[in-house]
Scaffold this motif. Structure first.
Motif, short mmCIF file in Angstrom:
data_model
loop_
_atom_site.label_atom_id
_atom_site.label_comp_id
_atom_site.label_asym_id
_atom_site.label_seq_id
_atom_site.Cartn_x
_atom_site.Cartn_y
_atom_site.Cartn_z
N ARG A 39 18.71 24.23 -2.83
CA ARG A 39 19.04 25.63 -2.57
C ARG A 39 20.47 25.78 -2.05
O ARG A 39 21.08 26.83 -2.18
N ARG A 40 20.99 24.72 -1.44
CA ARG A 40 22.33 24.79 -0.86
C ARG A 40 23.42 24.67 -1.91
O ARG A 40 24.59 24.95 -1.63
N PHE A 41 23.05 24.25 -3.09
CA PHE A 41 24.06 24.03 -4.12
C PHE A 41 24.55 25.36 -4.67
O PHE A 41 23.75 26.26 -4.96
N PRO A 42 25.83 25.52 -4.84
CA PRO A 42 26.35 26.69 -5.55
C PRO A 42 25.83 26.72 -6.98
O PRO A 42 25.51 25.68 -7.57
N SER A 43 25.76 27.88 -7.53
CA SER A 43 25.23 28.04 -8.89
C SER A 43 26.00 27.22 -9.91
O SER A 43 25.44 26.73 -10.89
N GLU A 69 14.69 16.31 -11.62
CA GLU A 69 13.50 16.16 -10.79
C GLU A 69 13.82 16.42 -9.32
O GLU A 69 12.99 16.94 -8.58
N LEU A 70 15.03 16.07 -8.92
CA LEU A 70 15.40 16.27 -7.52
C LEU A 70 15.71 17.73 -7.20
O LEU A 70 15.85 18.09 -6.03
N LEU A 71 15.79 18.57 -8.23
CA LEU A 71 16.00 19.99 -7.98
C LEU A 71 14.79 20.64 -7.33
O LEU A 71 14.85 21.79 -6.87
N GLN A 72 13.67 19.91 -7.28
CA GLN A 72 12.49 20.42 -6.57
C GLN A 72 12.72 20.42 -5.06
O GLN A 72 12.01 21.12 -4.33
N SER A 73 13.71 19.62 -4.60
CA SER A 73 13.97 19.51 -3.17
C SER A 73 14.56 20.81 -2.63
O SER A 73 15.35 21.48 -3.29
N PRO A 74 14.18 21.17 -1.42
CA PRO A 74 14.78 22.36 -0.79
C PRO A 74 16.29 22.26 -0.64
O PRO A 74 16.98 23.28 -0.53
N VAL A 75 16.79 21.02 -0.63
CA VAL A 75 18.24 20.83 -0.50
C VAL A 75 18.98 21.46 -1.66
O VAL A 75 20.14 21.88 -1.53
N VAL A 115 22.81 25.89 -11.96
CA VAL A 115 22.45 26.83 -13.02
C VAL A 115 23.47 26.79 -14.15
O VAL A 115 23.11 26.75 -15.33
N ALA A 116 24.74 26.77 -13.81
CA ALA A 116 25.79 26.74 -14.84
C ALA A 116 25.69 25.47 -15.67
O ALA A 116 25.87 25.49 -16.90
N GLY A 135 13.82 31.54 -4.69
CA GLY A 135 14.27 32.90 -4.93
C GLY A 135 15.77 33.07 -4.97
O GLY A 135 16.29 34.01 -5.60
N GLU A 136 16.51 32.17 -4.31
CA GLU A 136 17.95 32.33 -4.23
C GLU A 136 18.64 32.31 -5.58
O GLU A 136 19.72 32.88 -5.75
N MET A 137 18.03 31.68 -6.56
CA MET A 137 18.73 31.50 -7.84
C MET A 137 18.08 32.27 -8.98
O MET A 137 18.47 32.10 -10.14
N ARG A 138 17.11 33.11 -8.68
CA ARG A 138 16.41 33.81 -9.76
C ARG A 138 17.35 34.75 -10.53
O ARG A 138 17.25 34.85 -11.76
N GLU A 139 18.24 35.40 -9.82
CA GLU A 139 19.15 36.32 -10.50
C GLU A 139 20.08 35.57 -11.46
O GLU A 139 20.35 36.06 -12.57
N ASP A 140 20.55 34.41 -11.05
CA ASP A 140 21.42 33.63 -11.94
C ASP A 140 20.65 33.14 -13.16
O ASP A 140 21.19 33.12 -14.28
N ILE A 141 19.41 32.80 -12.94
CA ILE A 141 18.61 32.31 -14.08
C ILE A 141 18.25 33.47 -15.01
O ILE A 141 18.18 33.29 -16.23
N LYS A 142 18.05 34.65 -14.44
CA LYS A 142 17.67 35.81 -15.25
C LYS A 142 18.71 36.11 -16.32
O LYS A 142 18.39 36.58 -17.42
N SER A 143 19.96 35.79 -16.02
CA SER A 143 21.02 36.04 -17.00
C SER A 143 20.92 35.09 -18.20
O SER A 143 21.55 35.33 -19.24
N LEU A 144 20.11 34.06 -18.07
CA LEU A 144 19.96 33.08 -19.15
C LEU A 144 18.78 33.40 -20.07
O LEU A 144 18.53 32.67 -21.04
N LEU A 145 18.05 34.52 -19.80
CA LEU A 145 16.85 34.82 -20.59
C LEU A 145 17.13 34.96 -22.08
O LEU A 145 16.32 34.49 -22.90
N PRO A 146 18.24 35.58 -22.50
CA PRO A 146 18.49 35.62 -23.96
C PRO A 146 18.58 34.23 -24.58
O PRO A 146 18.07 34.00 -25.69
#
Length: 929
Positions: A742-746, A734-740, A750-751, A779-790
């Motif tokens: 975005r500062r977290f490394p993937s 739930e806290l991932l909604q926070s703008p903070v 995401v991993a 937007g910063e993490m869309r590319e990392d998430i895109k790799s999870l589509l399969p």
């Protein structure tokens, strides 16, 4: 047989005529019972702790009534004095070499800093503490000349008759006692006497015990009791101790002690006027003489006490009387102990090994008595403490470890520095100052004795002043010597037992302060906490008040709260167990009490993230449990069963609520109340919903605290068992909604979410998808998430509806950017869900299918045309579904398909009315297709 006269002038001139505060009578003393010549005493004035005056020595015992009362009207048979003082034997008449109770003595020490420079050769001597030589005293312990053999034989024969017969009259009893006493004086030079006495010790002890037992408790007219004490003293001077050794001798010691100490107060003793004229004076003077003889007997035991083993036994017998609730008993015991210490000090000649095992307790009791509400007791104790301090100094100099020479020097220096801070009289009248000085010389075992004895003083309900003194004494000791304690669990056990007996708020707070001091010491924190947690929950009002009123210095508050928290976290780290650890429930209740008391407020704010998450995890662990599911230690609830209303869950919930209120999270608390958040938290299937509600409330109303929790959760997610990880994950997502976020490394978000997707655990899969939904908005993490589509596509086959719907929502976010292969694969999967019995899955699969068609590029249209054609008839049929939402969505997707195929569908396709009403429309549609 006529007995030799007992004029013992040369024998007793020295060791049995010391200057003390007892009345003097050289002419009619117990050791000169037939002498008629009176020698008026000329005592030199000396410093006294009594009211700060320079006094001549007054009577002991019931000092309030007897010190200034003259004795009169009694015959020489009773050895009563008139206007004279009774002798207290413990030093020579020439007392110039003894350390008297003068203010200058200790001040001399304070003025001689050089006395601190100890060496191996002079370590046993402390400058400023002069003493008498034992050899000077010993010369008085021998008789003038040996008795004749005939006299000795007659004495032995007479004594044997006393052993075998029954002593009825007072004269017979006195004759027997004086015969024994006379015979004892021949011990150093007569082998026959030595053989007889040592072979008949048991008979002598039995005779003395019988005589004491036959004495009426409240009558002082019989001189038998006094003669018993004198006889025992005579044997002691010849190194034959009738009160030490066997059980019978110990019983005799207890008996003679009780015969004097337990006498009623002089105010209540039997009035003897009916028997003898002027009886009140005679009774009082007889009491003085009896008590005089008793003290002399005790002193005779320590004159040659090189190893302090006799002092150890004496204190063992005097201990209960020193703590008596009756003022006159406590005063007599204190006076007796003081005179013993004075005599011991004046004849101190210590040798190893030292066998005194109760130094800590003796120091504690004497210190407590210095603060006694009864003035006479306090003054006597102050005098005794004066001698005890000097004895302790010499004792420690003798027994110190050679390797710790510098340590001893530092202790001595500290002792003198502390003494310089106080006026002598004020020092001895203040228990906590005494503790402050003496603690530097006490080892860990003696400190334990000191504490336990002082804790016993807190039980003195009849004397609140003593309770307060004991509390001050303990606080002073623990503050200065807290690092030296070893038996902290035993001390805490005694404190816990005392809590329910203390009614004075001030004393109760003193106890709390002592516990707080131990808690503040990292060495003891866990030990104290462990002991406090070993009590039934919910805690009784005494223990609850202790938790609530802890007085801890600000820098230590975080440490204490952290240790308490870690004990709860360790319970969550363990694997699956049959029963919950009791300590988990106990810690939760303790945290609740700490939050209510709010004394550790700063630490509570500092540790808020850890506290909140740990308590939420505890809530998860306790869902559905009762106290029967907790591994309660045996004997914890000995008398009653745990109430069914008490559950582990209620402790966790109340602690969580109180935490929010104490950290000013009032709006978050209200949100939980209005949305039944606490009910959600307590539910087995809806616990994560309650966690999500609280996390969103915190993020909305107090984003700073929410961010602190978010940073905590990064490492927190890797700990504990599944319930621990699941609750943490629910809050984290739930806290991932926070703008903070975005500062977290993937790797931290995401991993981790990918790992959860791959688990065979639906709650984790749901949380992973929910987290990905929040992250796709950044937007910063869309590319990392895109790799999870399969991986996400595979979740469309899940039986859990929530997982499928979340997967569709994520795919909708990426449908426009999917590669052609992934797109066609997804369309085939979605086509299979058109007939799903779950309405929402059915509808959202069609929505995503329509979005997929829109996303097909012009060059790829041929590749998906067949799939679009295959979907027309199913979509046409679902347009007539009884679920209006599904029907409407089917018509919408049909329109998208027609545009893709560049077809113009008949208007009848969009008709909402059922086809069976208008058969012509059906014919039109069929003809078109």
């Amino acid at each position: 047989m006529p007995l030799p006269r007992r004029g013992r002038g040369p024998l007793l001139a020295g060791p049995r005529m010391a200057s003390t505060s007892l009345p003097r009578a050289t002419a009619h003393s117990p050791r000169h019972r037939h002498s008629s010549q009176q020698v008026p005493p000329r005592p030199e004035p000396q410093a006294d702790f009594r009211s700060g005056r320079w006094l001549q020595e007054g009577a002991r015992g019931d000092a309030r009534n007897s010190r200034q009362t003259p004795c009169a009207g009694m015959s020489s048979r009773h050895r009563i004095c008139s206007q004279e003082e009774v002798v207290m034997p413990c030093a020579s008449d020439s007392d110039s070499g003894s350390v008297d109770l003068q203010l200058g003595n200790l001040e001399d020490i304070k003025k001689q800093p050089s006395s601190l420079e100890l060496t191996d050769s002079d370590i046993t001597e402390i400058p400023g503490l002069p003493r008498e030589s034992l050899t000077d005293t010993s010369r008085h312990l021998t008789h003038q000349g040996p008795l004749g053999e005939v006299v000795v034989e007659q004495l032995i024969q007479s004594i044997q008759e006393f052993f075998n017969g029954e002593l009825k009259s007072e004269l017979e009893k006195l004759t027997a006692l004086r015969s024994l006493s006379s015979l004892s004086r021949t011990l150093p030079s007569d082998e026959t006497t030595e053989s007889f006495i040592h072979s008949h010790i048991a008979d002598i002890v039995h005779l003395l015990s019988t005589l004491v037992e036959e004495e009426p408790l409240q009558s002082l007219f019989s001189p038998v009791l006094q003669e018993v004490f004198i006889t025992i003293a005579d044997f002691s001077y010849q190194d034959v101790y009738l009160l030490f050794g066997s059980e019978d001798r110990a019983d005799l010691f207890s008996l003679v002690t009780k015969s004097v100490i337990a006498l009623p107060s002089l105010k209540t003793l039997t009035h003897p006027q009916e028997i003898m004229p002027g009886g009140s004076y005679n009774s009082e003077c007889r009491y003085r003489q009896t008590f005089q003889a008793f003290v002399e007997m005790l002193q005779s035991l320590v004159i040659k006490d090189r190893h302090l083993e006799n002092l150890d036994i004496i204190f063992k017998h005097m201990d209960p009387w020193l703590q008596s609730d009756k003022d006159h008993e406590r005063e007599r015991a204190t006076t007796s102990m003081t005179q013993v210490l004075k005599c011991l000090f004046k004849h101190l000649s210590l040798q190893l090994p030292v066998r005194f095992q109760r130094l800590g307790k003796l120091v504690a009791l004497m210190a407590l008595l210095c603060g006694d509400p009864l003035k006479e007791v306090a003054e006597e104790a102050a005098e005794g403490m004066h001698y005890l301090l000097h004895i302790t100094l010499r004792l420690k100099c003798l027994t110190y470890d050679k390797k710790n020479h510098q340590s001893l020097k530092r202790a001595m220096k500290k002792c003198h520095e502390l003494l310089e801070l106080y006026n002598i009289k004020q020092f001895y009248s203040c228990p906590f100052r005494i503790a402050q000085v003496l603690e530097v010389f006490l080892n860990s075992n003696e400190l334990y004795q000191f504490v336990m004895a002082t804790l016993d003083g807190l039980k003195n309900l009849k004397h609140p002043h003593t309770q307060r003194s004991a509390g001050e004494l303990l606080i002073a000791l623990v503050k200065t010597a807290q690092s030296l304690f070893e038996k902290v669990p035993e001390i805490m056990g005694a404190i816990s037992a005392l809590l329910s007996t203390i009614s004075q708020p001030k004393v109760h707070q003193q106890i709390t302060n002592i516990v707080s001091l131990f808690l503040s010491r990292p060495k003891y924190t866990d030990t104290v906490i462990d002991h406090l947690l070993c009590h039934p929950v919910p805690y009784d009002r005494h223990l609850a008040e202790l938790w609530r009123t802890l007085e801890v210095e600000l820098p230590k508050t975080t440490w204490i709260l952290w240790r308490l928290l870690r004990k709860l976290q360790k319970c969550h780290d363990s694997g699956t167990q049959e029963k919950m650890a009791y300590v988990a429930v106990a810690v939760t209740d303790a945290l609740y009490e700490v939050f209510v008391g709010n004394r550790l407020r700063a630490a509570t704010f500092r540790l808020f993230p850890q506290l909140l998450m740990t308590l939420l995890v505890q809530v998860h662990h306790t869902i559905g449990l009762t106290m029967s599911d907790v591994a309660i230690p045996s004997g914890l609830y000995p008398e009653q069963e745990v109430s069914s209303e008490v559950t582990p869950l209620c402790f966790a919930i109340q602690a969580t609520k109180t935490l929010l209120l104490r950290t000013f999270c009032w709006q978050e608390f209200n949100i939980m109340e209005k949305n039944k958040g606490w009910t959600l938290l307590e539910g087995k299937d809806c616990h994560l919903q309650g966690v999500s509600l609280l996390a969103n409330a915190l993020l909305e109303r107090n984003h700073l605290l929410a961010h602190k929790v978010l940073y905590l959760l990064v490492p927190f997610l890797n700990r504990g068992n599944d319930k621990h990880k699941l609750t943490s994950a629910g809050f984290f997502v739930e806290l991932l909604q926070s703008p903070v976020a975005r500062r977290f490394p993937s790797i931290y978000c995401v991993a981790r979410l990918k790992d959860w997707l791959l688990l065979e655990n639906n709650p984790f899969k749901f949380l992973a998808l929910r987290g990905l939904c929040y992250l796709t908005r950044q937007g910063e993490m869309r590319e990392d998430i895109k790799s999870l589509l399969p991986c996400i596509l595979d979740l469309l086959y899940e039986s859990d509806e929530k997982i499928v719907l979340l997967a569709i929502q994520i795919l909708l976010q990426f449908v426009r950017t999917m590669d052609f292969t992934t797109l066609t694969t997804m369309m085939r999967t979605l086509f299979s869900l058109f007939g799903d019995v779950r309405p929402d899955v059915h509808r959202f699969s069609m929505i995503l299918f329509g979005a997929s068609i829109k996303s097909v590029k012009y060059t790829d249209k041929k590749g998906v045309e067949s799939q679009v054609l295959d979907s027309l008839v199913p979509l046409l049929l679902y347009s007539q579904d009884e679920n209006d939402a599904i029907a409407a969505e089917s018509r919408q997707v049909l329109t998208i398909c027609a545009r893709f195929l560049k077809w113009k569908l008949p208007q009848a396709v969009y008709c909402k009315a059922p086809w069976f009403i208008n058969p012509s429309d059906v014919a039109t549609i069929c003809k078109f297709f």
